[in-house]
Design a protein around this motif. Structure first.
Motif, PDB file in Angstrom:
ATOM      1  N   LEU A 141      12.329 -14.749   4.608  1.00  0.00           N
ATOM      2  CA  LEU A 141      11.716 -13.581   5.244  1.00  0.00           C
ATOM      3  C   LEU A 141      12.430 -13.223   6.539  1.00  0.00           C
ATOM      4  O   LEU A 141      12.654 -12.038   6.826  1.00  0.00           O
ATOM      5  N   ASP A 142      12.787 -14.227   7.330  1.00  0.00           N
ATOM      6  CA  ASP A 142      13.542 -13.959   8.558  1.00  0.00           C
ATOM      7  C   ASP A 142      14.879 -13.301   8.242  1.00  0.00           C
ATOM      8  O   ASP A 142      15.307 -12.373   8.942  1.00  0.00           O
ATOM      9  N   HIS A 202      12.409 -19.210  12.680  1.00  0.00           N
ATOM     10  CA  HIS A 202      13.481 -20.197  12.618  1.00  0.00           C
ATOM     11  C   HIS A 202      14.528 -19.889  13.685  1.00  0.00           C
ATOM     12  O   HIS A 202      14.657 -18.749  14.137  1.00  0.00           O
ATOM     13  N   ALA A 203      15.281 -20.901  14.078  1.00  0.00           N
ATOM     14  CA  ALA A 203      16.285 -20.731  15.124  1.00  0.00           C
ATOM     15  C   ALA A 203      17.337 -19.717  14.685  1.00  0.00           C
ATOM     16  O   ALA A 203      17.826 -19.755  13.552  1.00  0.00           O
ATOM     17  N   ALA A 204      17.692 -18.830  15.603  1.00  0.00           N
ATOM     18  CA  ALA A 204      18.669 -17.790  15.292  1.00  0.00           C
ATOM     19  C   ALA A 204      20.001 -18.380  14.875  1.00  0.00           C
ATOM     20  O   ALA A 204      20.697 -17.829  14.006  1.00  0.00           O
ATOM     21  N   GLU A 205      20.378 -19.525  15.450  1.00  0.00           N
ATOM     22  CA  GLU A 205      21.674 -20.115  15.121  1.00  0.00           C
ATOM     23  C   GLU A 205      21.719 -20.650  13.699  1.00  0.00           C
ATOM     24  O   GLU A 205      22.808 -20.782  13.129  1.00  0.00           O
ATOM     25  N   PHE A 222      10.878 -25.061  10.975  1.00  0.00           N
ATOM     26  CA  PHE A 222      10.238 -24.051  11.806  1.00  0.00           C
ATOM     27  C   PHE A 222      10.656 -24.243  13.267  1.00  0.00           C
ATOM     28  O   PHE A 222      10.637 -25.359  13.790  1.00  0.00           O
ATOM     29  N   GLU A 223      11.052 -23.161  13.898  1.00  0.00           N
ATOM     30  CA  GLU A 223      11.386 -23.175  15.325  1.00  0.00           C
ATOM     31  C   GLU A 223      11.316 -21.745  15.841  1.00  0.00           C
ATOM     32  O   GLU A 223      12.147 -20.910  15.496  1.00  0.00           O
ATOM     33  N   ARG A 224      10.328 -21.459  16.663  1.00  0.00           N
ATOM     34  CA  ARG A 224      10.134 -20.105  17.184  1.00  0.00           C
ATOM     35  C   ARG A 224      11.347 -19.668  17.992  1.00  0.00           C
ATOM     36  O   ARG A 224      11.870 -20.410  18.807  1.00  0.00           O
ATOM     37  N   ASP A 225      11.828 -18.465  17.720  1.00  0.00           N
ATOM     38  CA  ASP A 225      12.977 -17.937  18.437  1.00  0.00           C
ATOM     39  C   ASP A 225      12.816 -16.428  18.560  1.00  0.00           C
ATOM     40  O   ASP A 225      12.136 -15.790  17.744  1.00  0.00           O
ATOM     41  N   ARG A 235      29.299  -1.302  17.602  1.00  0.00           N
ATOM     42  CA  ARG A 235      29.291  -2.648  17.022  1.00  0.00           C
ATOM     43  C   ARG A 235      27.899  -3.235  17.150  1.00  0.00           C
ATOM     44  O   ARG A 235      27.349  -3.321  18.252  1.00  0.00           O
ATOM     45  N   VAL A 236      27.337  -3.676  16.027  1.00  0.00           N
ATOM     46  CA  VAL A 236      25.989  -4.251  16.004  1.00  0.00           C
ATOM     47  C   VAL A 236      26.094  -5.768  16.153  1.00  0.00           C
ATOM     48  O   VAL A 236      26.929  -6.410  15.507  1.00  0.00           O
ATOM     49  N   SER A 237      25.241  -6.336  17.002  1.00  0.00           N
ATOM     50  CA  SER A 237      25.249  -7.783  17.202  1.00  0.00           C
ATOM     51  C   SER A 237      23.831  -8.283  17.444  1.00  0.00           C
ATOM     52  O   SER A 237      22.912  -7.506  17.711  1.00  0.00           O
ATOM     53  N   MET A 238      23.674  -9.591  17.340  1.00  0.00           N
ATOM     54  CA  MET A 238      22.378 -10.235  17.568  1.00  0.00           C
ATOM     55  C   MET A 238      22.445 -11.041  18.857  1.00  0.00           C
ATOM     56  O   MET A 238      23.381 -11.810  19.064  1.00  0.00           O
ATOM     57  N   GLU A 239      21.458 -10.862  19.725  1.00  0.00           N
ATOM     58  CA  GLU A 239      21.409 -11.564  21.008  1.00  0.00           C
ATOM     59  C   GLU A 239      20.100 -12.319  21.122  1.00  0.00           C
ATOM     60  O   GLU A 239      19.020 -11.760  20.893  1.00  0.00           O
ATOM     61  N   ARG A 240      20.190 -13.588  21.447  1.00  0.00           N
ATOM     62  CA  ARG A 240      18.975 -14.372  21.656  1.00  0.00           C
ATOM     63  C   ARG A 240      18.321 -13.983  22.968  1.00  0.00           C
ATOM     64  O   ARG A 240      19.001 -13.668  23.949  1.00  0.00           O
ATOM     65  N   LEU A 241      16.996 -14.007  22.986  1.00  0.00           N
ATOM     66  CA  LEU A 241      16.228 -13.669  24.181  1.00  0.00           C
ATOM     67  C   LEU A 241      15.328 -14.838  24.560  1.00  0.00           C
ATOM     68  O   LEU A 241      14.862 -15.590  23.691  1.00  0.00           O
ATOM     69  N   THR A 242      15.072 -14.964  25.848  1.00  0.00           N
ATOM     70  CA  THR A 242      14.025 -15.888  26.279  1.00  0.00           C
ATOM     71  C   THR A 242      12.670 -15.259  25.981  1.00  0.00           C
ATOM     72  O   THR A 242      12.574 -14.065  25.675  1.00  0.00           O
ATOM     73  N   ASP A 243      11.611 -16.048  26.100  1.00  0.00           N
ATOM     74  CA  ASP A 243      10.293 -15.496  25.808  1.00  0.00           C
ATOM     75  C   ASP A 243       9.920 -14.388  26.785  1.00  0.00           C
ATOM     76  O   ASP A 243       9.370 -13.359  26.388  1.00  0.00           O
ATOM     77  N   TRP A 244      10.237 -14.543  28.078  1.00  0.00           N
ATOM     78  CA  TRP A 244       9.875 -13.501  29.033  1.00  0.00           C
ATOM     79  C   TRP A 244      10.691 -12.229  28.818  1.00  0.00           C
ATOM     80  O   TRP A 244      10.180 -11.120  29.011  1.00  0.00           O
TER      81      TRP A 244
END
Length: 299
Positions: A141-142, A202-205, A222-225, A235-244
């Motif tokens: 699903l992710d 799940h972890a983005a990595e 399972f790992e919230r990300d 150019r489309v890319s994925m960037e990890r974010l902190t919770d805040w």
């Protein structure tokens, strides 16, 4: 009047509408023929001219099967990582079920997969006794949500031609810009159409290799990300974010909001102090704007 003469007497538009109704029905060709007959008062014998010994139904089925095959191919093109994970047979099973419930309604095929991830979610059985879904299910699903977000970001109307990179760079380096952001209500935050926010199970990595055409050997635990799909210089890319970061941006996702309001929203969800969140936003947002992730405007 024989069948050939009757067919010649029919208008082209009427035949086209009949054939569209017959070959695109989600219930299959038989259901489509019944609907086409009700709408246009025609049957297959009066429209399809066939040589002796040739089945008109089989001839029309070529077009009906080709129509659905093309739609499924479009979904395969938009969700290549999910296709590799599920395998062709299982993917096509879900794709055909999805198209039966969500038939194409737009001249553009870009909207075809808009509800696919949600369909996959609702098609899963709920585990008994309140148990959680298996990691493999939620991992798929992710993947589907990420691939759809990537497609939407790539197709959205961007701001590449509107951005003045020189001014953006100088503003980011200007100390007064930081002080303006700290003023809380002096600046408004919004997201461009090319940005999508996702809370992952799940972890983005672990998901990233699948998006790049590879397969990760990491267990799908399972790992919230939190991630943002953004587009910069086409150019489309994925960037990890902190919770805040995620909760501050999500507050501005529906409508522009002041930095103070975004900081308060993030503070409520993360239990960080509002002032601390505001300070971190003031430091981070200028760079986020340069990367195409957000838009800042003076009030």
């Amino acid at each position: 009047m024989d069948d050939a003469a009757r067919c010649n007497a029919l208008s082209l538009a009427r035949i086209q509408h009949w054939m569209q109704a017959a070959t695109t029905h989600p219930g299959g060709l038989d259901a489509g023929l019944a609907l086409a007959g009700e709408r246009h008062g025609l049957n297959i014998a009066s429209v399809i001219d066939t040589p002796a010994g040739v089945d008109a139904h089989a001839r029309l089925a070529i077009y009906a099967d080709g129509y659905w095959a093309r739609l499924i191919e479009c979904l395969e093109s938009e969700f290549p990582a999910l296709l590799r994970m599920l395998g062709s047979q299982l993917f096509r099973f879900f794709a055909r079920a999805y198209l039966s419930q969500h038939p194409s309604r737009s001249p553009s095929l870009h909207t075809l997969g808009a509800q696919f991830a949600a369909f996959l979610l609702h098609s899963q059985r709920r585990p008994a006794n309140g148990a959680r879904k298996s990691p493999t299910q939620s991992f798929a699903l992710d993947l589907a949500r990420l691939e759809r977000a990537i497609a939407e970001s790539g197709r959205a109307a961007g701001r590449e031609r509107q951005l003045d990179k020189t001014n953006a760079t100088s503003a980011a380096a200007d100390a007064t810009w930081f002080l303006t952001l700290l003023a809380s209500d002096a600046c408004t935050l919004s997201l461009p159409d090319t940005t999508r926010l996702l809370a992952l199970r799940h972890a983005a990595e672990c998901l990233r290799p699948w998006l790049r055409g590879k397969e990760s050997e990491e267990p799908a635990e399972f790992e919230r990300d939190y991630v943002a799909i953004r587009r910069h210089d086409y150019r489309v890319s994925m960037e990890r974010l902190t919770d805040w970061q995620f909760f501050a941006l999500r507050h501005a996702a529906l409508r522009p909001a002041t930095l103070g309001a975004c900081a308060r929203a993030a503070s409520r969800r993360t239990r960080l102090q509002e002032g601390a969140v505001l300070g971190q936003l003031a430091l981070w947002l200028p760079a986020a704007q340069q990367s195409g992730l957000v838009m800042l405007a003076m009030n």
